[in-house]
Motif scaffolding. Sequence first.
Motif, PDB file in Angstrom:
ATOM      1  N   VAL A   1       0.853  -1.188   0.000  1.00 48.45           N
ATOM      2  CA  VAL A   1       0.000   0.000   0.000  1.00 48.45           C
ATOM      3  C   VAL A   1       0.887   1.235   0.000  1.00 48.45           C
ATOM      4  CG1 VAL A   1      -1.937  -1.116   1.163  1.00 48.45           C
ATOM      5  CG2 VAL A   1      -0.133  -0.026   2.523  1.00 48.45           C
ATOM      6  N   LYS A   2       0.314   2.342  -0.441  1.00 51.56           N
ATOM      7  CA  LYS A   2       1.063   3.593  -0.451  1.00 51.56           C
ATOM      8  C   LYS A   2       1.289   4.075   0.976  1.00 51.56           C
ATOM      9  CE  LYS A   2      -0.569   5.140  -4.973  1.00 51.56           C
ATOM     10  NZ  LYS A   2      -1.308   6.186  -5.721  1.00 51.56           N
ATOM     11  N   ARG A   3       2.495   4.542   1.204  1.00 56.31           N
ATOM     12  CA  ARG A   3       2.855   5.058   2.526  1.00 56.31           C
ATOM     13  C   ARG A   3       2.966   6.571   2.451  1.00 56.31           C
ATOM     14  NH1 ARG A   3       8.115   3.063   6.058  1.00 56.31           N
ATOM     15  NH2 ARG A   3       7.513   4.031   8.036  1.00 56.31           N
ATOM     16  N   GLN A   4       2.382   7.252   3.413  1.00 58.46           N
ATOM     17  CA  GLN A   4       2.451   8.706   3.423  1.00 58.46           C
ATOM     18  C   GLN A   4       3.895   9.164   3.579  1.00 58.46           C
ATOM     19  OE1 GLN A   4      -0.160  10.178   6.492  1.00 58.46           O
ATOM     20  NE2 GLN A   4      -1.984   9.979   5.218  1.00 58.46           N
ATOM     21  N   ASN A   5       4.255  10.171   2.805  1.00 62.24           N
ATOM     22  CA  ASN A   5       5.585  10.761   2.929  1.00 62.24           C
ATOM     23  C   ASN A   5       5.495  12.240   2.590  1.00 62.24           C
ATOM     24  OD1 ASN A   5       6.235  11.032  -0.131  1.00 62.24           O
ATOM     25  ND2 ASN A   5       5.720   8.854   0.072  1.00 62.24           N
ATOM     26  N   GLU A   6       6.515  12.984   2.946  1.00 65.89           N
ATOM     27  CA  GLU A   6       6.487  14.436   2.798  1.00 65.89           C
ATOM     28  C   GLU A   6       6.287  14.871   1.351  1.00 65.89           C
ATOM     29  OE1 GLU A   6       9.990  16.031   4.514  1.00 65.89           O
ATOM     30  OE2 GLU A   6       9.438  15.529   6.588  1.00 65.89           O
TER      31      GLU A   6
END
Length: 205
Positions: free
Chosen positions: A153-158
């Motif tokens: 799954v996509k992981r939140q990042n800046e």
Amino acid sequence: MDSLRSSSFCRWMWYMSTERKRPALQTVPRGARLAGQIRRLYGSNKKASRPFWICLTGFSTDSPLYEECLRMNDGFSAYLLDVTEEDCFSLFPLETLVYLTPDSQQALEDIDPNTVYIIGGLVDESIQKKVTFQKAREYSVKTARLPIQEYMVKRQNEKNYHSEILAINQVFDVLSTYFETHNWPEALKKGVSPGKGYILRNSME
């Protein structure tokens, strides 16, 4: 190629180098990063308990990429792999080919030892969408993508950055690990770096 076919070192893996034009102004020698990826791919294959048979197709010995491989990779000329100027579409029956591309709608489910898997390496590092997918369609060749969407799954990042485009050695690490373990989560964790913005489903990381 007969000597490689009878060797216990090699199984069935094919890599295709696709060369495109680059701007005249460059800070990195042409093909340097791809040459480094080939070195890492070859090193991984040497360590594998079930190594693949590797062939560099569309690969000319008088090309800048070949010169970079010789410059960057000690003993490259003695690597246990095949090198040919022919492309894979003329070397093998088209029905035996599977072109690995992130633009395919078909997720790779398993690795068939009788199938020729193509990993497209670009000398030009500027990414053009669907270039490998369009190449496969041109020859009516089957395509598949790594099952990143199914197991990660996509992981939140800046930077809100997420990419399924991997270097050739990263793709190879996924295939090689799966071929040994038959475990896609383990294989994807091996090849998909955190910088791609994906994480395994239900991961504690």
